[in-house]
Design an enzyme around this catalytic site. Structure first.
Site, PDB file in Angstrom:
ATOM      1  N   PRO A   2      46.620  43.364  36.345  1.00  0.00           N
ATOM      2  CA  PRO A   2      45.737  42.206  36.473  1.00  0.00           C
ATOM      3  C   PRO A   2      45.692  41.657  37.891  1.00  0.00           C
ATOM      4  O   PRO A   2      46.681  41.131  38.396  1.00  0.00           O
ATOM      5  CB  PRO A   2      46.332  41.172  35.510  1.00  0.00           C
ATOM      6  CG  PRO A   2      47.632  41.698  35.060  1.00  0.00           C
ATOM      7  CD  PRO A   2      47.799  43.088  35.544  1.00  0.00           C
ATOM      8  N   GLU A   3      44.572  41.825  38.518  1.00  0.00           N
ATOM      9  CA  GLU A   3      44.306  41.149  39.780  1.00  0.00           C
ATOM     10  C   GLU A   3      43.197  40.144  39.498  1.00  0.00           C
ATOM     11  O   GLU A   3      42.934  39.829  38.341  1.00  0.00           O
ATOM     12  CB  GLU A   3      43.937  42.179  40.864  1.00  0.00           C
ATOM     13  CG  GLU A   3      45.074  43.192  41.094  1.00  0.00           C
ATOM     14  CD  GLU A   3      44.785  44.231  42.174  1.00  0.00           C
ATOM     15  OE1 GLU A   3      43.992  43.944  43.078  1.00  0.00           O
ATOM     16  OE2 GLU A   3      45.358  45.327  42.086  1.00  0.00           O
ATOM     17  N   LYS A  61      45.486  34.921  41.235  1.00  0.00           N
ATOM     18  CA  LYS A  61      45.965  35.542  40.001  1.00  0.00           C
ATOM     19  C   LYS A  61      46.643  34.544  39.085  1.00  0.00           C
ATOM     20  O   LYS A  61      47.141  34.914  38.026  1.00  0.00           O
ATOM     21  CB  LYS A  61      46.929  36.685  40.330  1.00  0.00           C
ATOM     22  CG  LYS A  61      46.337  37.727  41.267  1.00  0.00           C
ATOM     23  CD  LYS A  61      47.399  38.692  41.755  1.00  0.00           C
ATOM     24  CE  LYS A  61      46.941  39.409  43.018  1.00  0.00           C
ATOM     25  NZ  LYS A  61      48.017  40.170  43.645  1.00  0.00           N
ATOM     26  N   ARG A 306      55.875  50.872  47.048  1.00  0.00           N
ATOM     27  CA  ARG A 306      54.847  51.312  46.118  1.00  0.00           C
ATOM     28  C   ARG A 306      53.990  52.348  46.815  1.00  0.00           C
ATOM     29  O   ARG A 306      54.521  53.139  47.577  1.00  0.00           O
ATOM     30  CB  ARG A 306      54.038  50.147  45.574  1.00  0.00           C
ATOM     31  CG  ARG A 306      53.771  49.016  46.548  1.00  0.00           C
ATOM     32  CD  ARG A 306      53.070  47.856  45.884  1.00  0.00           C
ATOM     33  NE  ARG A 306      53.937  47.119  44.997  1.00  0.00           N
ATOM     34  CZ  ARG A 306      54.816  46.165  45.366  1.00  0.00           C
ATOM     35  NH1 ARG A 306      54.925  45.874  46.647  1.00  0.00           N
ATOM     36  NH2 ARG A 306      55.539  45.533  44.508  1.00  0.00           N
TER      37      ARG A 306
END
Length: 323
Positions: A2-3, A61, A306
């Site tokens: 979720p952004e 967010k 990441r």
DNA sequence: CGCTCTACCTGTGTGC
DNA sequence: TGCACACAGGTAGAGC
């Protein structure tokens, strides 16, 4: 994950399905999901019980539901951050008359009744006064709920709320306006980003500069703007940064439009990019696949524990700078 | 103060 | 088949 577009989809769903409802029951299944509520799970439940949900607001967010006036206390809100796997699911009886907004023909089942299947990652359930429930479901538990006070900020609240609500939940006070906020000062963002002594992708992900962009849309925006994320912000032209912000706003707007069209009226739901925007991603998660613009295989690199995905031809890596 | 790095989590996928 | 481990990643706070 979720952004901004996914969180906005959830906010919109909440606005259409739970506003005006009163919380009649709070069931915290896992204390960790309310860890940011410093007074603890019991206080979390006490503050919510009997309160009416009055507005659904988002910045970046972060998402919050404004609560009606509590007895003898200031404004507060139910604040949610979905982390990387959080969902807010509206389940229950009142959806039977939600046909106008969703056109669903699904059988509506009340929580607890026969046929009701509880989500295995249910963390918090809010029972509402019409018999429905608002479920906070979160597999990887990075998300959280809390009931913080609202504080006035020089920046003010997002989204054209009335002057009485020119305040933000305490944990959001330091979060910058996002790229879809009409009140965002774009020129100030450009200036602030160029003033940073860091790489442009790090700056784009910094929620205190501009909010709402996560790893996925950062990579997509950088690809659209033909910039490598390792470019030093200080060496960028203002037009480069403007192009990047335009690209980020554009890709998130497009994702939001797609999310809106696939929104299931039975749920206020978000599955992250894997749910509906996958097919539109140019580079994120596309390593080895051809760049949609030039056909060069997309490359994956380690970035801050990441990954970053780039087209090596459209987004040439900057030459290493000597100190 | 500005910037970087890590801890926090758990389900899924991969390699041995 | 089973086990170990890498991986996904936003945020706060520690560290430099």
């Amino acid at each position: 994950m979720p952004e901004l577009p996914e969180v906005e989809t959830v906010r919109d769903g909440l606005a259409r399905h739970v506003l005006g409802r009163t919380v009649v029951d709070v069931d915290v299944r896992r204390d960790y999901s309310v860890r940011r509520h410093e007074a603890g799970p019991l206080d979390f439940a006490a503050r919510l019980t009997g309160r009416r949900l009055e507005a659904a607001v988002r910045r970046g967010k972060f998402l919050w539901l404004l609560l009606d006036e509590g007895a003898g206390r200031g404004d507060d809100a139910l604040l949610a951050h979905l982390g990387m796997s959080g969902q807010l699911l509206v389940r229950g009886a009142h959806l039977a008359d939600a046909g106008a907004s969703g056109g669903t023909t699904d059988v509506v089942v009340a929580p607890g009744s026969v046929g009701w299947v509880e989500h295995p990652h249910l963390r918090v359930r809010l029972g509402l006064d019409d018999g429905s429930a608002l479920d906070f479901v979160d597999q990887r538990t990075f998300g959280h709920l809390s009931v913080p006070d609202l504080v006035p900020t020089p920046d003010g609240a997002p989204g054209g709320l009335g002057s009485a609500r020119q305040a933000l939940p305490v944990p959001v006070a330091h979060i910058a306006r996002d790229l879809l906020d009409p009140a965002l000062d774009r020129r100030a963002v450009v200036t602030a980003m160029r003033a940073r002594r860091t790489e442009v992708k790090r700056a784009l992900l910094d929620q205190t500069l501009v909010s709402g962009v996560g790893n996925i849309y950062a990579d997509e925006a950088l690809w659209r703007a033909r910039l490598h994320g390792a470019r030093p912000t200080a060496a960028l032209r203002a037009t480069d940064v403007e192009r990047l912000l335009d690209a980020a706003a554009e890709v998130m707007t497009q994702a939001l439009e797609q999310g809106g069209t696939s929104f299931d009226a039975l749920y206020v739901d978000v599955n992250g990019a894997s749910g509906y925007f996958d097919r539109s991603l140019a580079v994120y998660g596309q390593d080895g696949r051809p760049c949609p613009r030039c056909g060069t295989p997309v490359r994956r690199d380690a970035f801050a524990n990441r990954s970053s995905f780039t087209c090596p031809r459209c987004q040439p890596r900057p030459r290493p700078r000597r100190a």
